[in-house]
Design a protein around this motif. Structure first.
Motif, PDB file in Angstrom:
ATOM      1  N   GLN A 188      -6.453 -20.906  -7.455  1.00  0.00           N
ATOM      2  CA  GLN A 188      -6.429 -19.567  -6.764  1.00  0.00           C
ATOM      3  C   GLN A 188      -7.810 -19.427  -6.765  1.00  0.00           C
ATOM      4  O   GLN A 188      -8.575 -18.779  -5.704  1.00  0.00           O
ATOM      5  CB  GLN A 188      -5.657 -18.636  -7.551  1.00  0.00           C
ATOM      6  N   ILE A 189      -8.562 -19.548  -7.986  1.00  0.00           N
ATOM      7  CA  ILE A 189      -9.942 -19.044  -7.962  1.00  0.00           C
ATOM      8  C   ILE A 189     -11.029 -20.018  -6.969  1.00  0.00           C
ATOM      9  O   ILE A 189     -11.761 -19.455  -6.498  1.00  0.00           O
ATOM     10  CB  ILE A 189     -10.406 -19.271  -9.463  1.00  0.00           C
ATOM     11  N   ALA A 190     -10.618 -21.235  -7.037  1.00  0.00           N
ATOM     12  CA  ALA A 190     -11.101 -22.160  -6.158  1.00  0.00           C
ATOM     13  C   ALA A 190     -11.176 -21.502  -4.723  1.00  0.00           C
ATOM     14  O   ALA A 190     -12.013 -21.682  -3.888  1.00  0.00           O
ATOM     15  CB  ALA A 190     -10.704 -23.508  -6.219  1.00  0.00           C
ATOM     16  N   ALA A 191     -10.028 -21.527  -4.331  1.00  0.00           N
ATOM     17  CA  ALA A 191      -9.601 -21.097  -2.852  1.00  0.00           C
ATOM     18  C   ALA A 191     -10.170 -19.628  -2.472  1.00  0.00           C
ATOM     19  O   ALA A 191     -10.573 -19.610  -1.355  1.00  0.00           O
ATOM     20  CB  ALA A 191      -8.201 -21.120  -2.474  1.00  0.00           C
ATOM     21  N   VAL A 192     -10.029 -18.789  -3.267  1.00  0.00           N
ATOM     22  CA  VAL A 192     -10.122 -17.259  -2.755  1.00  0.00           C
ATOM     23  C   VAL A 192     -11.645 -16.681  -3.642  1.00  0.00           C
ATOM     24  O   VAL A 192     -12.182 -15.904  -2.957  1.00  0.00           O
ATOM     25  CB  VAL A 192      -8.972 -16.461  -3.355  1.00  0.00           C
ATOM     26  N   SER A 193     -12.086 -17.309  -4.512  1.00  0.00           N
ATOM     27  CA  SER A 193     -13.120 -17.174  -5.156  1.00  0.00           C
ATOM     28  C   SER A 193     -13.380 -15.446  -5.696  1.00  0.00           C
ATOM     29  O   SER A 193     -14.284 -14.931  -5.165  1.00  0.00           O
ATOM     30  CB  SER A 193     -14.398 -17.334  -4.144  1.00  0.00           C
ATOM     31  N   PRO A 194     -12.331 -14.855  -6.663  1.00  0.00           N
ATOM     32  CA  PRO A 194     -12.730 -13.654  -7.081  1.00  0.00           C
ATOM     33  C   PRO A 194     -13.969 -13.541  -7.906  1.00  0.00           C
ATOM     34  O   PRO A 194     -14.417 -14.685  -8.220  1.00  0.00           O
ATOM     35  CB  PRO A 194     -11.545 -13.517  -7.963  1.00  0.00           C
ATOM     36  N   LEU A 195     -14.388 -12.375  -8.136  1.00  0.00           N
ATOM     37  CA  LEU A 195     -15.773 -12.254  -9.001  1.00  0.00           C
ATOM     38  C   LEU A 195     -15.521 -11.780 -10.077  1.00  0.00           C
ATOM     39  O   LEU A 195     -16.253 -12.070 -11.250  1.00  0.00           O
ATOM     40  CB  LEU A 195     -16.438 -11.234  -8.081  1.00  0.00           C
ATOM     41  N   HIS A 196     -14.333 -11.281 -10.370  1.00  0.00           N
ATOM     42  CA  HIS A 196     -14.064 -10.726 -11.899  1.00  0.00           C
ATOM     43  C   HIS A 196     -12.492 -11.160 -12.139  1.00  0.00           C
ATOM     44  O   HIS A 196     -11.612 -11.391 -11.184  1.00  0.00           O
ATOM     45  CB  HIS A 196     -14.079  -9.096 -12.001  1.00  0.00           C
ATOM     46  N   VAL A 197     -12.085 -11.058 -13.391  1.00  0.00           N
ATOM     47  CA  VAL A 197     -10.711 -11.253 -13.751  1.00  0.00           C
ATOM     48  C   VAL A 197      -9.705  -9.940 -13.358  1.00  0.00           C
ATOM     49  O   VAL A 197      -8.959  -9.932 -12.762  1.00  0.00           O
ATOM     50  CB  VAL A 197     -10.536 -11.307 -15.284  1.00  0.00           C
ATOM     51  N   ASP A 198     -10.399  -8.739 -13.675  1.00  0.00           N
ATOM     52  CA  ASP A 198      -9.912  -7.594 -13.484  1.00  0.00           C
ATOM     53  C   ASP A 198     -11.091  -6.386 -13.383  1.00  0.00           C
ATOM     54  O   ASP A 198     -12.095  -6.630 -13.400  1.00  0.00           O
ATOM     55  CB  ASP A 198      -8.643  -7.048 -14.408  1.00  0.00           C
ATOM     56  N   ARG A 199     -10.287  -5.221 -12.988  1.00  0.00           N
ATOM     57  CA  ARG A 199     -11.250  -4.079 -12.599  1.00  0.00           C
ATOM     58  C   ARG A 199     -12.078  -3.620 -13.746  1.00  0.00           C
ATOM     59  O   ARG A 199     -13.165  -2.932 -13.584  1.00  0.00           O
ATOM     60  CB  ARG A 199     -10.448  -2.932 -12.075  1.00  0.00           C
ATOM     61  N   SER A 200     -11.622  -3.830 -15.036  1.00  0.00           N
ATOM     62  CA  SER A 200     -12.508  -3.438 -16.381  1.00  0.00           C
ATOM     63  C   SER A 200     -13.771  -4.229 -16.336  1.00  0.00           C
ATOM     64  O   SER A 200     -14.502  -3.749 -16.968  1.00  0.00           O
ATOM     65  CB  SER A 200     -11.619  -3.639 -17.670  1.00  0.00           C
ATOM     66  N   GLU A 201     -13.819  -5.494 -15.462  1.00  0.00           N
ATOM     67  CA  GLU A 201     -15.108  -6.097 -15.526  1.00  0.00           C
ATOM     68  C   GLU A 201     -16.151  -5.423 -14.473  1.00  0.00           C
ATOM     69  O   GLU A 201     -17.182  -5.925 -14.485  1.00  0.00           O
ATOM     70  CB  GLU A 201     -14.970  -7.702 -15.348  1.00  0.00           C
ATOM     71  N   VAL A 202     -15.618  -4.551 -13.667  1.00  0.00           N
ATOM     72  CA  VAL A 202     -16.671  -4.296 -12.496  1.00  0.00           C
ATOM     73  C   VAL A 202     -17.470  -3.039 -12.841  1.00  0.00           C
ATOM     74  O   VAL A 202     -16.727  -1.991 -13.464  1.00  0.00           O
ATOM     75  CB  VAL A 202     -15.550  -3.755 -11.268  1.00  0.00           C
ATOM     76  N   SER A 203     -18.705  -3.178 -12.922  1.00  0.00           N
ATOM     77  CA  SER A 203     -19.331  -2.198 -13.382  1.00  0.00           C
ATOM     78  C   SER A 203     -19.551  -0.859 -12.550  1.00  0.00           C
ATOM     79  O   SER A 203     -19.057  -0.968 -11.323  1.00  0.00           O
ATOM     80  CB  SER A 203     -20.843  -2.644 -13.288  1.00  0.00           C
ATOM     81  N   GLU A 204     -19.540   0.331 -13.128  1.00  0.00           N
ATOM     82  CA  GLU A 204     -19.872   1.496 -12.699  1.00  0.00           C
ATOM     83  C   GLU A 204     -20.794   1.754 -11.523  1.00  0.00           C
ATOM     84  O   GLU A 204     -20.629   2.222 -10.332  1.00  0.00           O
ATOM     85  CB  GLU A 204     -19.876   2.655 -13.391  1.00  0.00           C
ATOM     86  N   ASP A 205     -21.858   0.970 -11.862  1.00  0.00           N
ATOM     87  CA  ASP A 205     -22.981   0.891 -10.724  1.00  0.00           C
ATOM     88  C   ASP A 205     -22.563   0.307  -9.356  1.00  0.00           C
ATOM     89  O   ASP A 205     -22.859   0.663  -8.308  1.00  0.00           O
ATOM     90  CB  ASP A 205     -24.173   0.125 -11.335  1.00  0.00           C
ATOM     91  N   TYR A 206     -21.824  -0.897  -9.605  1.00  0.00           N
ATOM     92  CA  TYR A 206     -21.232  -1.644  -8.248  1.00  0.00           C
ATOM     93  C   TYR A 206     -20.346  -0.675  -7.634  1.00  0.00           C
ATOM     94  O   TYR A 206     -20.523  -0.416  -6.375  1.00  0.00           O
ATOM     95  CB  TYR A 206     -20.552  -2.936  -8.784  1.00  0.00           C
ATOM     96  N   ILE A 207     -19.512  -0.020  -8.535  1.00  0.00           N
ATOM     97  CA  ILE A 207     -18.363   0.852  -7.569  1.00  0.00           C
ATOM     98  C   ILE A 207     -19.200   2.090  -7.073  1.00  0.00           C
ATOM     99  O   ILE A 207     -18.697   2.476  -5.782  1.00  0.00           O
ATOM    100  CB  ILE A 207     -17.453   1.435  -8.806  1.00  0.00           C
TER     101      ILE A 207
END
Length: 306
Positions: A188-207
């Motif tokens: 899945q990761i090879a094909a779709v290339s996500p950046l994070h496991v889940d939303r807890s890893e996404v920084s507030e700055d990015y959001i």
């Protein structure tokens, strides 16, 4: 005869070899510059150095898994032709095995450690030897070693080594079904290339940054709508974007009716296990490297002249 910094500099400029290689060659040659050049040529170091300026943007990604320890490496070559060569493929696998045993934290330390495959040589010296044999600039660009204390690590290689993935699963049950779950996630990761496991890893700055961009987009598209409506619109757009970059939120590629999170839950239930996706690593060959566009006829002519 004492080897001075000026002598090392002169030899380095004339051969293009590394600073320590030049110093060692001068020491071996007792300060004789011509003899030092011969030493470098005999060891293939001068020849390799001439190729070092060439852009190595092709190559392979490979993985190595040994129980709960695994590694992933990217080794670059100049051409796709070399990347398909068995000699190069076997070398990349050796680098992956080296990475699984390494204690190095960065590429310089990794290159400086003793090779597991050539006694008395460093990883970098073996690399230099391969450059001389293969005839192209090669580069060990990056590596990562992972250790899963309680669970499994699974790997997947896509497109013959263009993309490689490691997935770390924490699990209180370790069996083939759990390993297969990890492999499916790696695909899945090879094909779709996500950046994070889940939303807890996404920084507030990015959001916040994305929210501001999406708000401007929505305002430009809907100039007559009030901010209260615009704010509701961007919530939906932001959620959609987060689903695209977070693995567990993505639709599962083998069953579009499930998210990845639901698929993991399903496997956990079937195996009476507690499974958590701890982390993943995805390497894609040449990503971020600016490839040099050259006229093939000119390259052949240059090789003939050299």
């Amino acid at each position: 005869m004492a080897v001075t910094a000026a002598m090392v500099k002169e030899l380095r400029e004339s051969t293009g070899a590394g600073m320590m290689d030049c110093k060692n060659a001068l020491t071996e040659a007792n300060g004789d510059m011509e003899k030092a050049v011969e030493v470098l040529r005999e060891k293939g170091l001068a020849k390799a150095a001439k190729k070092a300026g060439r852009i190595a943007a092709e190559g392979l990604v490979d993985t190595f898994v040994d129980g709960n320890i695994a590694s992933i490496v990217e080794v670059n070559s100049e051409t796709d032709f070399v990347a398909k060569n068995d000699l190069f493929k076997n070398y990349v696998q050796e680098v992956a095995k080296q990475a699984a045993k390494t204690t190095a934290e960065d590429i310089d330390s990794f290159l400086g450690e003793e090779s597991l495959f050539v006694s008395g040589s460093t990883v970098n010296e073996v690399l230099t030897s391969k450059i001389s044999v293969i005839g192209e600039n090669l580069k060990i660009r990056r590596f990562k070693k992972v250790v899963v204390e309680n669970g499994v690590v699974a790997s997947y290689i896509h497109m013959g080594g263009k993309i490689g993935v490691l997935v770390e699963l924490e699990s209180d049950v370790v069996n083939e079904a759990v390993v297969e779950c990890g492999r499916n996630l790696a695909m899945q990761i090879a094909a779709v290339s996500p950046l994070h496991v889940d939303r807890s890893e996404v920084s507030e700055d990015y959001i916040e940054k994305e929210r501001a961009i999406l708000k401007e987009q929505a305002k430009n598209e809907n100039p007559d709508k009030p901010d209260s409506i615009i704010d509701k619109m961007i919530i939906g757009r932001l959620n959609k974007q987060l689903k695209e970059i977070c693995l567990l939120d993505q639709p599962y590629v083998k069953d579009g009716d499930l998210t990845v999170a639901k698929y993991v839950e399903q496997v956990a239930k079937e195996q009476s296990a507690n499974i958590k996706v701890k982390a993943f690593t995805r390497f894609e060959t040449g990503e971020g490297i600016e490839k040099k566009s050259e006229n093939f006829a000119e390259e052949v002519a240059r090789q003939m002249q050299g």
